[in-house]
Structure formats: structure tokens, C-alpha cells
Write a protein that holds these residues in place. Sequence first.
Motif, mmCIF file in Angstrom:
data_model
loop_
_atom_site.group_PDB
_atom_site.id
_atom_site.type_symbol
_atom_site.label_atom_id
_atom_site.label_comp_id
_atom_site.label_asym_id
_atom_site.label_seq_id
_atom_site.Cartn_x
_atom_site.Cartn_y
_atom_site.Cartn_z
ATOM 1 N N VAL A 92 38.518 35.750 45.431
ATOM 2 C CA VAL A 92 37.838 36.162 44.352
ATOM 3 C C VAL A 92 37.482 37.725 44.615
ATOM 4 O O VAL A 92 37.812 38.484 43.750
ATOM 5 N N ALA A 93 37.048 37.953 45.794
ATOM 6 C CA ALA A 93 36.708 39.513 46.097
ATOM 7 C C ALA A 93 37.930 40.140 46.157
ATOM 8 O O ALA A 93 37.940 41.329 45.618
ATOM 9 N N GLU A 94 39.070 39.579 46.494
ATOM 10 C CA GLU A 94 40.298 40.329 46.497
ATOM 11 C C GLU A 94 40.951 40.862 45.211
ATOM 12 O O GLU A 94 41.256 41.785 44.744
ATOM 13 N N SER A 95 40.723 39.547 44.263
ATOM 14 C CA SER A 95 41.120 39.909 42.876
ATOM 15 C C SER A 95 40.185 40.859 42.364
ATOM 16 O O SER A 95 40.613 41.756 41.426
ATOM 17 N N TRP A 96 38.976 40.979 42.545
ATOM 18 C CA TRP A 96 37.963 41.820 42.059
ATOM 19 C C TRP A 96 38.077 43.105 42.431
ATOM 20 O O TRP A 96 38.191 43.951 41.631
ATOM 21 N N GLN A 97 38.539 43.411 43.719
ATOM 22 C CA GLN A 97 38.907 44.700 44.000
ATOM 23 C C GLN A 97 40.051 45.306 43.593
ATOM 24 O O GLN A 97 40.085 46.485 43.321
ATOM 25 N N GLU A 98 41.335 44.510 43.189
ATOM 26 C CA GLU A 98 42.393 44.881 42.929
ATOM 27 C C GLU A 98 42.250 45.346 41.204
ATOM 28 O O GLU A 98 42.738 46.191 40.814
ATOM 29 N N LEU A 99 41.443 44.388 40.612
ATOM 30 C CA LEU A 99 41.254 44.796 39.375
ATOM 31 C C LEU A 99 40.248 46.061 39.032
ATOM 32 O O LEU A 99 40.338 46.954 38.468
ATOM 33 N N SER A 100 39.368 46.116 39.970
ATOM 34 C CA SER A 100 38.515 47.263 39.910
ATOM 35 C C SER A 100 39.356 48.517 40.121
ATOM 36 O O SER A 100 39.201 49.598 39.584
ATOM 37 N N THR A 101 40.333 48.625 41.029
ATOM 38 C CA THR A 101 41.205 49.689 41.124
ATOM 39 C C THR A 101 41.902 49.871 40.141
ATOM 40 O O THR A 101 42.242 50.993 39.672
ATOM 41 N N LEU A 102 42.467 48.861 39.489
ATOM 42 C CA LEU A 102 43.267 49.045 38.135
ATOM 43 C C LEU A 102 42.467 49.808 37.069
ATOM 44 O O LEU A 102 42.614 50.415 36.392
ATOM 45 N N TRP A 103 41.057 49.293 37.055
ATOM 46 C CA TRP A 103 40.004 49.853 35.888
ATOM 47 C C TRP A 103 40.211 51.448 36.384
ATOM 48 O O TRP A 103 40.023 51.921 35.353
ATOM 49 N N SER A 104 39.801 51.741 37.640
ATOM 50 C CA SER A 104 39.635 52.921 38.054
ATOM 51 C C SER A 104 40.875 53.745 37.328
ATOM 52 O O SER A 104 40.682 54.848 36.798
ATOM 53 N N SER A 105 42.077 53.324 37.632
ATOM 54 C CA SER A 105 43.359 54.271 37.277
ATOM 55 C C SER A 105 43.467 54.241 35.707
ATOM 56 O O SER A 105 43.731 55.265 35.145
#
Length: 159
Positions: A92-105
Motif C-alpha cells: 500500500v505504501a509503495e502504491s501510495w508513493q507511486e501515485l503521489s509521484t504521478l500526482w506531482s507530475s
Amino acid sequence: MEQNNSALWSNLAATLQQDLPVTSELLSLLERERKALEQRDYSEFEQILNPKKQLLLQLEQHATLRQQLLQQAGFTDESTTLTQARAQAPHVAESWQELSTLWSSCQQMNDVNERIAKRTRMVVGQILDAIRGQNNQPRLYTSKGDSQTSAASRSITSA
């Protein structure tokens, strides 16, 4: 509480996994939007608006659902939740971090598009002023941050 957290992590993982491709698609649309704005291809720009709205609506619904899930589980802030996720549900933490990176982009691309759109509006305004013979008028700013020529300035009653 561990059982409740298990359900929480499962539900969070589901929404995060659903949002990853949606956010990637949004980023792709934002890139298309940038190209359309740069090339002043307004028909392409218009074709992007509806799908973009739908993706944003879907992401907003999932974000609201995640917020509700976290509140129900007693989490009050994102950093505490992420710390717990890293300990109890690393996927969950990995998916959350990946999604956070995409949101930032997406945010960065949206900022670029906004700057391009503002610049285009300014150039079009200058061209229209030149056509109207108002190109030598000093530009003033309204309370909303928009520019206007002094010829179009407000009366003293609206100051």
C-alpha cells in the motif's frame, strides 16, 4: 484493531491501484493539452476537456473514499498513516508513493499548461488592443489580477 487495519489496507490498495492508470491517463491528457496549447490547436484542446473532467471526477471520488476510510480507522494525518502503511502493508505504501509521484507530475504539467494559457491570453489581448488602436495604453491590474488598459479603468465608485 489489526483486523480493521487489514480491511483498511485492502480497501486503500484497491483505490490506489484503480487510480494509478487513471492518473497516468490524466498525465497523458495534460501532455496532449500542452501540445495543443503550444500549437494553438483549439479543436484538440476542446476534445481533451471532457475526458479530463471525467478523470478528475473519478480521482476526486476515490480521494474522498480514501479520506473516509482513514477517518473511520482513526487516522488523522497522512504522515502517520503512511508510517503505519509502511509497517503493516508495504504494498500500500509503495502504491501510495507511486501515485503521489504521478500526482506531482500532473500538478507540474498543469502549472505549465496554465502558464501557456495565460501567456496566450496576454498575447491575444495585445493583438486585440493593437487592432483597436489601444496598444499604447498603460496596462493596469484589477483586484482579480487581470490586466486592463487605463481606458477601461474603473470609475471612482468601484474603487
